[in-house]
Design an enzyme around this catalytic site. Structure first.
Site, PDB file in Angstrom:
ATOM      1  N   TYR A  61       0.952  -1.154   0.014  1.00  0.00           N
ATOM      2  CA  TYR A  61      -0.054  -0.107  -0.030  1.00  0.00           C
ATOM      3  C   TYR A  61       0.913   1.239   0.109  1.00  0.00           C
ATOM      4  O   TYR A  61       1.776   1.083   0.726  1.00  0.00           O
ATOM      5  CB  TYR A  61      -0.858   0.151   1.512  1.00  0.00           C
ATOM      6  CG  TYR A  61      -1.814   1.286   1.242  1.00  0.00           C
ATOM      7  CD1 TYR A  61      -2.763   1.375   0.469  1.00  0.00           C
ATOM      8  CD2 TYR A  61      -1.539   2.330   2.158  1.00  0.00           C
ATOM      9  CE1 TYR A  61      -3.768   2.620   0.384  1.00  0.00           C
ATOM     10  CE2 TYR A  61      -2.071   3.607   1.990  1.00  0.00           C
ATOM     11  CZ  TYR A  61      -3.180   3.528   1.096  1.00  0.00           C
ATOM     12  OH  TYR A  61      -3.938   4.901   1.359  1.00  0.00           O
ATOM     13  N   CYS A  62       0.766   1.927  -1.002  1.00  0.00           N
ATOM     14  CA  CYS A  62       1.449   3.417  -1.064  1.00  0.00           C
ATOM     15  C   CYS A  62       0.591   4.351  -0.641  1.00  0.00           C
ATOM     16  O   CYS A  62      -0.205   4.827  -0.992  1.00  0.00           O
ATOM     17  CB  CYS A  62       1.928   3.626  -2.599  1.00  0.00           C
ATOM     18  SG  CYS A  62       2.974   4.758  -2.656  1.00  0.00           S
TER      19      CYS A  62
END
Length: 128
Positions: free
Chosen positions: A89-90
């Site tokens: 997850y960025c």
């Protein structure tokens, strides 16, 4: 110099926008639906069980969503989605990096580094 700056900034913004808006390959995407249809036609979706460590290429059942879990897919705790080939997850993209948006994420990083180096070089060039 203006042309290079414009080219780099357009590429950075384009790949950022595509990385944010592209579905990473979660259970609502067309890619997931096609994978499930293909697996169903091959008979791979019969008697799915929640397996923690499935064998390579083996379909299982997601313990969180109860949906068929394709090989190399993972459940993202932040977005609460099952993502095909989930990387991470960025927080900069506000999105999970997965199968469908990995190339936009990588090109965003490449163009951002090139832009940063270009700006640094152009800033310090008069002082050299």
């Amino acid at each position: 110099h203006l042309l290079w700056a414009l080219l780099l900034s357009v590429n950075v913004l384009f790949h950022y926008a595509m990385g944010v808006t592209t579905n990473p390959g979660s259970h609502g995407s067309d890619v997931y639906q096609k994978l499930c249809e293909e697996a169903k036609s091959r008979g791979l979706l019969k008697n799915l069980k929640p397996i923690i460590l499935p064998r390579p290429g083996e379909w299982s059942k997601c313990t969180k969503t109860g949906l068929p879990k394709p090989p190399r897919s993972h459940f993202d705790k932040v977005t609460k989605r099952l993502v095909i080939q989930m990387d991470h997850y960025c927080p900069w993209l506000f999105n999970t990096v997965g199968w469908a948006n990995l190339r936009y994420y990588m090109f965003f990083q490449v163009y951002l580094v090139i832009s940063t180096l270009y700006i640094t070089f152009m800033t310090f060039w008069p002082f050299v």
